[in-house]
Design a protein around this motif. Structure first.
Motif, PDB file in Angstrom:
ATOM      1  N   TRP A  93       4.955  39.172 -26.223  1.00 16.78           N
ATOM      2  CA  TRP A  93       4.549  40.006 -25.110  1.00 16.78           C
ATOM      3  C   TRP A  93       3.935  41.326 -25.431  1.00 16.78           C
ATOM      4  N   SER A 122      -8.460  31.344 -14.342  1.00 13.81           N
ATOM      5  CA  SER A 122      -7.843  32.575 -13.739  1.00 13.81           C
ATOM      6  C   SER A 122      -8.051  32.592 -12.123  1.00 13.81           C
ATOM      7  N   ASP A 148       5.462  29.661 -16.574  1.00 12.21           N
ATOM      8  CA  ASP A 148       4.119  29.239 -16.392  1.00 12.21           C
ATOM      9  C   ASP A 148       3.734  27.931 -16.767  1.00 12.21           C
ATOM     10  N   ARG A 167      -0.721  25.344 -20.937  1.00 10.86           N
ATOM     11  CA  ARG A 167      -0.877  26.811 -20.972  1.00 10.86           C
ATOM     12  C   ARG A 167      -0.128  27.305 -22.218  1.00 10.86           C
ATOM     13  N   SER A 171      -0.364  33.576 -21.193  1.00 11.89           N
ATOM     14  CA  SER A 171      -0.455  34.117 -19.691  1.00 11.89           C
ATOM     15  C   SER A 171      -1.175  35.540 -19.758  1.00 11.89           C
ATOM     16  N   SER A 186       3.245  31.562 -22.853  1.00 10.54           N
ATOM     17  CA  SER A 186       3.641  30.988 -21.733  1.00 10.54           C
ATOM     18  C   SER A 186       5.135  30.302 -21.605  1.00 10.54           C
ATOM     19  N   ALA A 205      -4.319  36.736 -12.403  1.00  7.60           N
ATOM     20  CA  ALA A 205      -3.453  35.962 -13.210  1.00  7.60           C
ATOM     21  C   ALA A 205      -4.454  34.961 -13.807  1.00  7.60           C
ATOM     22  N   TRP A 258      -4.602  31.939 -17.637  1.00  2.00           N
ATOM     23  CA  TRP A 258      -4.109  31.315 -18.742  1.00  2.00           C
ATOM     24  C   TRP A 258      -4.991  30.862 -19.568  1.00  2.00           C
ATOM     25  N   HIS A 304      -5.389  27.849 -22.346  1.00  2.00           N
ATOM     26  CA  HIS A 304      -4.850  26.592 -22.556  1.00  2.00           C
ATOM     27  C   HIS A 304      -4.967  26.083 -24.020  1.00  2.00           C
TER      28      HIS A 304
END
Ligand code: OGA
Ligand code: MN
Length: 224
Positions: free
Chosen positions: A32, A116, A132, A145, A148, A190, A208, A210, A212
């Motif tokens: 992260w 998003s 998520d 996902r 994130s 995620s 927000a 994601w 994929h």
């Protein structure tokens, strides 16, 4: 990390390379990262204006497809999905596409798609601890996902306003609390981080999104 990408393929995002590298390092390392001021002021301010002027008449739902439900015990935000119908929304999608390209090239993670939405939390709004991704009947991962992304759009946020994003570690420990201040972008893998949004004292705006990844089953080619 860091490698040359031909200028023609990256359009006007040259100055972002450093940032994209830092983002790739964060995802490959701790998993992260939080990055203040990741976008140009122009795009950021315009996204902020759009976010604040939207009509949020759709309570966000949880789960997938027929199992989707609106559960105000779990989340209390309202959302509007982003499409490229406005040039600034398109600029956000272009930025995401550049980041996707960069992450794929540096981490080889095969991101294939980005979605998003704008989200608005009314005062008192929150999102309880969650992942998520969605698990199927045998705990099998249904969602693709992979990464994130959250961008905050609150120019006047102060610590007393709450609404922090809390990321949890594997043993349930708090890793970090991130204030939703204007321009901060958070990225995380995620599948790996339980997280929650603490109750916001003021109206709280964000995007927000994601990235994929193709599920492995979709990559398995049928034998002729
Ligand atoms: C989400 C989410 C975090 C935030 O929308 O899934 O976790 O800080 N958002 O808004
Ligand atoms: Mn989430």
């Amino acid at each position: 990390m860091g490698f040359e990408v031909p200028q023609s393929e990256v359009l006007n995002v040259q100055p972002q390379y450093c940032l994209f590298d830092a983002m790739a390092d964060a995802l490959a390392g701790p998993g992260w990262g939080a990055f203040p001021s990741a976008l140009s002021d122009e795009v950021l301010n315009e996204l902020c204006r759009i976010a604040h002027s939207k009509e949020y008449n759709r309570p966000a739902r949880i789960g997938r497809r027929r199992k989707q439900q609106h559960n105000p015990q779990i989340r209390r935000d309202n959302i509007v999905w982003i499409d490229g119908s406005h040039p600034t929304q398109q600029a956000w999608l272009d930025w995401s596409a550049q980041l996707q390209l960069w992450l794929n090239r540096s981490l080889m993670i095969g991101l294939s798609f980005f979605e998003s939405h704008f989200a608005s939390y009314a005062p008192g709004g929150f999102y309880a601890k969650h992942l998520d991704i969605f698990k199927g009947p045998n705990q099998q991962m249904l969602s693709e996902r992979a990464v994130s992304v959250v961008l905050y759009l609150n120019p006047n946020w102060i610590p007393g306003h709450g609404g922090e994003l809390v990321l949890y570690g594997r043993d349930g420990e708090v890793l970090i609390e991130i204030a939703p201040t204007m321009g901060t972008i958070v990225l995380f893998n995620s599948a790996d981080f339980l997280h929650e949004v603490l109750p916001a004292g003021e109206q709280r705006f964000s995007i927000a999104g994601w990235f994929h990844r193709q599920p492995a089953s979709a990559l398995a080619l049928p034998v002729a």
